[in-house]
Write an enzyme that holds these catalytic residues in place. Sequence first.
Site, PDB file in Angstrom:
ATOM      1  N   SER A 155      30.689  29.963  44.187  1.00 16.00           N
ATOM      2  CA  SER A 155      31.450  28.750  43.865  1.00 16.00           C
ATOM      3  C   SER A 155      30.555  27.567  44.188  1.00 16.00           C
ATOM      4  O   SER A 155      29.608  27.713  44.985  1.00 16.00           O
ATOM      5  CB  SER A 155      32.701  28.694  44.755  1.00 16.00           C
ATOM      6  OG  SER A 155      33.316  27.422  44.686  1.00 16.00           O
ATOM      7  N   TYR A 200      37.575  29.699  53.070  1.00 18.90           N
ATOM      8  CA  TYR A 200      37.100  29.981  51.705  1.00 18.90           C
ATOM      9  C   TYR A 200      35.627  29.595  51.589  1.00 18.90           C
ATOM     10  O   TYR A 200      34.797  30.372  51.110  1.00 18.90           O
ATOM     11  CB  TYR A 200      37.939  29.217  50.680  1.00 18.90           C
ATOM     12  CG  TYR A 200      37.468  29.448  49.258  1.00 18.90           C
ATOM     13  CD1 TYR A 200      37.639  30.689  48.637  1.00 18.90           C
ATOM     14  CD2 TYR A 200      36.823  28.443  48.533  1.00 18.90           C
ATOM     15  CE1 TYR A 200      37.199  30.913  47.335  1.00 18.90           C
ATOM     16  CE2 TYR A 200      36.379  28.664  47.232  1.00 18.90           C
ATOM     17  CZ  TYR A 200      36.570  29.900  46.638  1.00 18.90           C
ATOM     18  OH  TYR A 200      36.125  30.128  45.356  1.00 18.90           O
TER      19      TYR A 200
HETATM   20  N1  LIG Z   1      38.942  29.059  39.322  1.00 21.64           N
HETATM   21  C1  LIG Z   1      38.085  28.303  39.941  1.00 21.64           C
HETATM   22  O1  LIG Z   1      38.171  27.073  39.828  1.00 21.64           O
HETATM   23  C2  LIG Z   1      36.951  28.906  40.760  1.00 21.64           C
HETATM   24  C3  LIG Z   1      35.928  28.055  41.170  1.00 21.64           C
HETATM   25  C4  LIG Z   1      34.864  28.582  41.885  1.00 21.64           C
HETATM   26  C5  LIG Z   1      34.838  29.926  42.174  1.00 21.64           C
HETATM   27  N2  LIG Z   1      35.845  30.744  41.792  1.00 21.64           N
HETATM   28  C6  LIG Z   1      35.734  32.170  42.112  1.00 21.64           C
HETATM   29  O2  LIG Z   1      35.752  32.917  40.921  1.00 21.64           O
HETATM   30  C7  LIG Z   1      36.249  34.231  41.170  1.00 21.64           C
HETATM   31  C8  LIG Z   1      37.342  34.556  40.163  1.00 21.64           C
HETATM   32  O3  LIG Z   1      38.432  33.706  40.390  1.00 21.64           O
HETATM   33  P1  LIG Z   1      39.442  33.195  39.275  1.00 21.64           P
HETATM   34  O4  LIG Z   1      39.356  31.721  39.266  1.00 21.64           O
HETATM   35  O5  LIG Z   1      39.272  33.919  38.014  1.00 21.64           O
HETATM   36  O6  LIG Z   1      40.807  33.569  40.026  1.00 21.64           O
HETATM   37  P2  LIG Z   1      42.097  34.443  39.643  1.00 21.64           P
HETATM   38  O7  LIG Z   1      42.574  34.093  38.280  1.00 21.64           O
HETATM   39  O8  LIG Z   1      43.028  34.278  40.787  1.00 21.64           O
HETATM   40  O9  LIG Z   1      41.535  35.942  39.623  1.00 21.64           O
HETATM   41  C9  LIG Z   1      41.115  36.568  40.807  1.00 21.64           C
HETATM   42  C10 LIG Z   1      40.896  38.050  40.569  1.00 21.64           C
HETATM   43  O10 LIG Z   1      40.499  38.645  41.813  1.00 21.64           O
HETATM   44  C11 LIG Z   1      41.259  39.822  42.003  1.00 21.64           C
HETATM   45  N3  LIG Z   1      41.461  40.150  43.427  1.00 21.64           N
HETATM   46  C12 LIG Z   1      41.965  39.370  44.408  1.00 21.64           C
HETATM   47  N4  LIG Z   1      42.038  40.069  45.559  1.00 21.64           N
HETATM   48  C13 LIG Z   1      41.565  41.316  45.285  1.00 21.64           C
HETATM   49  C14 LIG Z   1      41.389  42.496  46.037  1.00 21.64           C
HETATM   50  N5  LIG Z   1      41.707  42.584  47.332  1.00 21.64           N
HETATM   51  N6  LIG Z   1      40.869  43.595  45.420  1.00 21.64           N
HETATM   52  C15 LIG Z   1      40.542  43.562  44.117  1.00 21.64           C
HETATM   53  N7  LIG Z   1      40.677  42.470  43.341  1.00 21.64           N
HETATM   54  C16 LIG Z   1      41.201  41.368  43.930  1.00 21.64           C
HETATM   55  C17 LIG Z   1      42.598  39.580  41.314  1.00 21.64           C
HETATM   56  O11 LIG Z   1      43.128  40.834  40.901  1.00 21.64           O
HETATM   57  P3  LIG Z   1      44.383  41.598  41.568  1.00 21.64           P
HETATM   58  O12 LIG Z   1      45.216  40.564  42.258  1.00 21.64           O
HETATM   59  O13 LIG Z   1      45.047  42.239  40.387  1.00 21.64           O
HETATM   60  O14 LIG Z   1      43.742  42.597  42.465  1.00 21.64           O
HETATM   61  C18 LIG Z   1      42.161  38.770  40.110  1.00 21.64           C
HETATM   62  O15 LIG Z   1      41.820  39.624  39.033  1.00 21.64           O
HETATM   63  C19 LIG Z   1      36.717  34.232  42.632  1.00 21.64           C
HETATM   64  O16 LIG Z   1      35.731  34.832  43.438  1.00 21.64           O
HETATM   65  C20 LIG Z   1      36.858  32.750  42.944  1.00 21.64           C
HETATM   66  O17 LIG Z   1      36.719  32.483  44.312  1.00 21.64           O
HETATM   67  C21 LIG Z   1      36.920  30.261  41.096  1.00 21.64           C
END
Ligand SMILES: NC(=O)c1ccc[n+]([C@@H]2O[C@H](COP(=O)([O-])OP(=O)(O)OC[C@H]3O[C@@H](n4cnc5c(N)ncnc54)[C@H](OP(=O)(O)O)[C@@H]3O)[C@@H](O)[C@H]2O)c1
Length: 270
Positions: free
Chosen positions: A132, A145
């Site tokens: 991130s 985080y």
């Molecule tokens: N969105 C943003 O603005 C942003 C910015 C910077 C970085 N990120 C990073 O990008 C990555 C993806 O995030 P996203 O934005 O796409 O969020 P999201 O829509 O909430 O998706 C998160 C994914 O992680 C999975 N997950 C959570 N806990 C888990 C566990 N214990 N075991 C296996 N899978 C798990 C969830 O699947 P299940 O709940 O089905 O297991 C879901 O598929 C993350 O690492 C996040 O920190 C996001």
Amino acid sequence: MKKIILITGASAGMGKEMARHLAQDGHTVYGAARRVEKMADLKQSGVKILAMDVTDEASMIAGIETIVKAEGHIDVLINNAGFGSYGAIEDVPIADARYQMEVNVFGAAHLTQLVLPHMRQQGSGQIINISSIGGKFAAALGGWYHASKFALEALSDSLRNEVKQFGIDVVVIEPGGVKSEWSSIAMDNLLKISGDTAYGNLAKQFSAIAKKANEKNADPIIIVDLVRKAIAAKQPKTRYHGGYMAGPALFMRKILPDRTFDKMLLAQLK
Ligand SMILES: NC(=O)c1ccc[n+]([C@@H]2O[C@H](COP(=O)([O-])OP(=O)(O)OC[C@H]3O[C@@H](n4cnc5c(N)ncnc54)[C@H](OP(=O)(O)O)[C@@H]3O)[C@@H](O)[C@H]2O)c1
């Protein structure tokens, strides 16, 4: 060249879009998450579905065994699963903080340990860690985080230098704001943990601003395209960034002294 790819966190947000598009590009894609029902639509794009909790060793071992048995090898691991355990550091129970590290850091590290013997054996492979911009600076109320993403950045640098000798590469992706379930989960956590404490005002301001910013957040395709670039490149960059405010935020962090950067962040909460 078509690759065998494992993506964690494929049930939502950018992981789901990565799985869909990489499969459409012709790669063999395994999508992993806990909520398998949320990945049913991915099957139509040819994605193979794995039930996996990155805090559960047995499910990770089983997932890797399934892939290696079916494909003989694994080319790319995308450690994308993650969430935001938000709240003031004084308020967040240490058990919650541990769970944040368990998912965002130890989950990715453990899965990496499980794929590396196979990648070493084949003399090639790529680990892509979804960090991130919050792995490069830390704002109020996101301490654990940010700590998890700073840790992922450090582990990625160490790992890159350890596995280079085996023909394996490590790439970090640093998203800014991207439309997904992430923000609502993080802000629900924030209000639950700090909404009624000494940090309540700050927490409420923060969550209101995050809600507004959500409208401006980028489409996940921006991150999919960075991953595509990293996979296709002969010599990938060590880091790619994209998404809402990613470039300006990283630039400001680089050039501004700590207290000036702090002021800029806190000014957003007024
Ligand atoms: N969105 C943003 O603005 C942003 C910015 C910077 C970085 N990120 C990073 O990008 C990555 C993806 O995030 P996203 O934005 O796409 O969020 P999201 O829509 O909430 O998706 C998160 C994914 O992680 C999975 N997950 C959570 N806990 C888990 C566990 N214990 N075991 C296996 N899978 C798990 C969830 O699947 P299940 O709940 O089905 O297991 C879901 O598929 C993350 O690492 C996040 O920190 C996001």
